[in-house]
Design a protein around this motif. Structure first.
Motif, PDB file in Angstrom:
ATOM      1  N   UNK A  55       0.818  -1.225   0.000  1.00 29.61           N
ATOM      2  CA  UNK A  55       0.000   0.000   0.000  1.00 29.61           C
ATOM      3  C   UNK A  55       0.846   1.267   0.000  1.00 29.61           C
ATOM      4  N   UNK A  56       2.169   1.103  -0.084  1.00 30.35           N
ATOM      5  CA  UNK A  56       2.998   2.309  -0.040  1.00 30.35           C
ATOM      6  C   UNK A  56       2.685   3.168  -1.260  1.00 30.35           C
ATOM      7  N   UNK A  57       2.587   4.444  -1.036  1.00 33.38           N
ATOM      8  CA  UNK A  57       2.182   5.339  -2.122  1.00 33.38           C
ATOM      9  C   UNK A  57       0.687   5.559  -2.156  1.00 33.38           C
ATOM     10  N   UNK A  58      -0.081   4.737  -1.404  1.00 30.83           N
ATOM     11  CA  UNK A  58      -1.528   4.952  -1.326  1.00 30.83           C
ATOM     12  C   UNK A  58      -1.830   5.787  -0.086  1.00 30.83           C
ATOM     13  N   UNK A  59      -3.097   6.163   0.082  1.00 21.32           N
ATOM     14  CA  UNK A  59      -3.462   6.963   1.251  1.00 21.32           C
ATOM     15  C   UNK A  59      -3.871   6.097   2.434  1.00 21.32           C
ATOM     16  N   UNK A  60      -3.852   4.767   2.283  1.00 21.86           N
ATOM     17  CA  UNK A  60      -4.319   3.887   3.365  1.00 21.86           C
ATOM     18  C   UNK A  60      -3.217   3.698   4.407  1.00 21.86           C
ATOM     19  N   UNK A  61      -3.580   3.913   5.665  1.00 24.86           N
ATOM     20  CA  UNK A  61      -2.654   3.745   6.774  1.00 24.86           C
ATOM     21  C   UNK A  61      -2.709   2.291   7.243  1.00 24.86           C
ATOM     22  N   UNK A  62      -1.577   1.753   7.648  1.00 26.17           N
ATOM     23  CA  UNK A  62      -1.535   0.363   8.125  1.00 26.17           C
ATOM     24  C   UNK A  62      -1.308   0.377   9.631  1.00 26.17           C
ATOM     25  N   UNK A  88       6.178  -1.127   9.347  1.00 32.86           N
ATOM     26  CA  UNK A  88       5.459  -0.197   8.485  1.00 32.86           C
ATOM     27  C   UNK A  88       4.134   0.281   9.049  1.00 32.86           C
ATOM     28  N   UNK A  89       3.805  -0.126  10.286  1.00 34.42           N
ATOM     29  CA  UNK A  89       2.552   0.335  10.900  1.00 34.42           C
ATOM     30  C   UNK A  89       2.684   1.788  11.335  1.00 34.42           C
ATOM     31  N   UNK A  90       1.577   2.510  11.249  1.00 39.03           N
ATOM     32  CA  UNK A  90       1.529   3.868  11.805  1.00 39.03           C
ATOM     33  C   UNK A  90       0.411   3.990  12.847  1.00 39.03           C
ATOM     34  N   UNK A  91      -0.487   3.017  12.858  1.00 44.61           N
ATOM     35  CA  UNK A  91      -1.582   2.979  13.830  1.00 44.61           C
ATOM     36  C   UNK A  91      -1.427   1.732  14.697  1.00 44.61           C
ATOM     37  N   UNK A  92      -2.077   1.711  15.867  1.00 46.09           N
ATOM     38  CA  UNK A  92      -2.206   0.452  16.610  1.00 46.09           C
ATOM     39  C   UNK A  92      -3.480   0.506  17.459  1.00 46.09           C
ATOM     40  N   UNK A  93      -4.270  -0.564  17.350  1.00 42.83           N
ATOM     41  CA  UNK A  93      -5.472  -0.715  18.175  1.00 42.83           C
ATOM     42  C   UNK A  93      -5.023  -1.231  19.536  1.00 42.83           C
ATOM     43  N   UNK A  94      -5.498  -0.621  20.611  1.00 48.51           N
ATOM     44  CA  UNK A  94      -5.122  -1.068  21.962  1.00 48.51           C
ATOM     45  C   UNK A  94      -6.362  -1.196  22.835  1.00 48.51           C
ATOM     46  N   UNK A  95      -6.364  -2.208  23.704  1.00 45.91           N
ATOM     47  CA  UNK A  95      -7.467  -2.376  24.641  1.00 45.91           C
ATOM     48  C   UNK A  95      -8.753  -2.849  24.001  1.00 45.91           C
ATOM     49  N   UNK A  96      -8.659  -3.516  22.841  1.00 47.38           N
ATOM     50  CA  UNK A  96      -9.874  -4.068  22.229  1.00 47.38           C
ATOM     51  C   UNK A  96     -10.550  -5.006  23.224  1.00 47.38           C
ATOM     52  N   UNK A  97     -11.869  -5.093  23.180  1.00 45.31           N
ATOM     53  CA  UNK A  97     -12.574  -5.914  24.184  1.00 45.31           C
ATOM     54  C   UNK A  97     -12.163  -7.373  24.103  1.00 45.31           C
ATOM     55  N   UNK A  98     -11.752  -7.826  22.907  1.00 39.71           N
ATOM     56  CA  UNK A  98     -11.302  -9.219  22.800  1.00 39.71           C
ATOM     57  C   UNK A  98      -9.966  -9.427  23.521  1.00 39.71           C
ATOM     58  N   UNK A  99      -9.198  -8.374  23.693  1.00 41.44           N
ATOM     59  CA  UNK A  99      -7.968  -8.430  24.498  1.00 41.44           C
ATOM     60  C   UNK A  99      -8.309  -8.258  25.983  1.00 41.44           C
ATOM     61  N   UNK A 100      -9.197  -7.310  26.267  1.00 40.96           N
ATOM     62  CA  UNK A 100      -9.559  -7.078  27.676  1.00 40.96           C
ATOM     63  C   UNK A 100     -10.186  -8.338  28.271  1.00 40.96           C
ATOM     64  N   UNK A 101     -11.108  -8.987  27.539  1.00 45.64           N
ATOM     65  CA  UNK A 101     -11.796 -10.144  28.119  1.00 45.64           C
ATOM     66  C   UNK A 101     -10.979 -11.423  27.963  1.00 45.64           C
ATOM     67  N   UNK A 102     -10.318 -11.600  26.825  1.00 43.72           N
ATOM     68  CA  UNK A 102      -9.600 -12.845  26.577  1.00 43.72           C
ATOM     69  C   UNK A 102      -8.239 -12.928  27.246  1.00 43.72           C
ATOM     70  N   UNK A 103      -7.640 -11.785  27.537  1.00 43.75           N
ATOM     71  CA  UNK A 103      -6.279 -11.771  28.079  1.00 43.75           C
ATOM     72  C   UNK A 103      -6.186 -10.966  29.366  1.00 43.75           C
ATOM     73  N   UNK A 104      -7.326 -10.643  29.931  1.00 39.69           N
ATOM     74  CA  UNK A 104      -7.334  -9.943  31.220  1.00 39.69           C
ATOM     75  C   UNK A 104      -6.647  -8.598  31.208  1.00 39.69           C
TER      76      UNK A 104
END
Ligand code: PGA
Length: 249
Positions: A55-62, A88-104
């Motif tokens: 996706x480099x050169x595109x407007x989509x963030x990874x 190459x990531x510029x974003x990161x999801x943190x504290x998703x409910x599947x992490x909160x419930x599945x991994x305490x």
């Protein structure tokens, strides 16, 4: 400010799925400039580097879907924010409910991960949301407010980030809150963000997540204080994801 629309592929996607990401980029073309919509895709960690390359050169963030707070060490199976960034990531999801419930994952753990993301130059998307039992007990606002207070470290002030309100009972179920319910929680999240972070808490976008589809996206995205969407299932198919993005324009 333009909306932020982020796809969370969860544990889905082998190499051939990158064609969907390329189709998203192609579908957006150069048209994003005008509407100001920002678009991101968070594949499994194994695909971050290849997706970023294709996706480099595109407007989509990874982005990544989680990270460890530590930069390195004896943490078998985990991935650090620095590793995501290098891939190459510029974003990161943190504290998703599947992490909160599945991994305490606690609010304190999520806050430590947010600090790690900032250290590595990633833009965190910090997830909060109540369970059905908590909503039925009339505690949705209280639960979400507590999560915001505990998961947003002071160092976020002045840095790019977003909060995603994702009611646990709406994730992957096809159920969505009413627009009035979304508005109520987003207002509470905004108030808490401002209380914790001051001026920068008044600006960062608050995304909605949970069963966002092409046919409900425009309505949800027009709700007051909804600054974008975090999309699970409907982000796996480029046509659906592009349909959601169209609702943000
Ligand atoms: P969904 O997932 O869109 O499949 O409900 C949302 C999420 O978990 O981020």
């Amino acid at each position: 400010m333009g909306k932020l629309i982020v796809g969370n592929w969860k544990m889905n996607g082998l190499g051939p799925a990158l064609a969907e990401a390329q189709a998203v980029a192609a579908g957006l073309g150069g048209s994003l400039g005008g509407s100001g919509v920002r678009v991101g895709l968070c594949p499994p960690a194994t695909l971050v580097e290849r997706m970023a390359r294709c996706l480099s050169g595109s407007s989509v963030l990874v982005g990544g879907q989680d990270c460890r707070a530590e930069a390195s060490g004896a943490f078998t199976g985990d991935v650090s924010a620095e590793m995501l960034s290098e891939a190459g990531a510029v974003l990161v999801i943190l504290g998703h409910s599947e992490r909160r419930s599945g991994y305490g994952e606690t609010d304190a753990r999520v806050a430590a991960k947010v600090e790690a993301a900032l250290r590595a130059g990633l833009e965190p998307i910090i997830c909060v949301g109540e369970t059905l039992a908590e909503r039925e007990a009339g505690r949705a606002v209280a639960v979400v407010s507590t999560q915001v207070r505990g998961s947003l470290p002071q160092v976020l002030g002045g840095r790019p980030f977003s909060v995603a309100y994702e009611p646990v009972w709406a994730i992957g179920t096809g159920l969505t809150p009413t627009t009035a319910q979304i508005e109520e929680i987003h207002a509470a999240v905004r108030a808490e963000m401002s209380a914790v972070l001051g001026a920068s808490g008044t600006r960062a976008p608050i995304l909605y997540g949970g069963s966002v589809k092409p046919d409900n996206a425009a309505e949800i995205l027009s709700v007051s204080e909804v600054g974008g969407a975090l999309v699970g299932g409907a982000s796996l198919k480029s046509a659906d994801f592009l349909g959601i993005i169209a609702g943000a324009g």
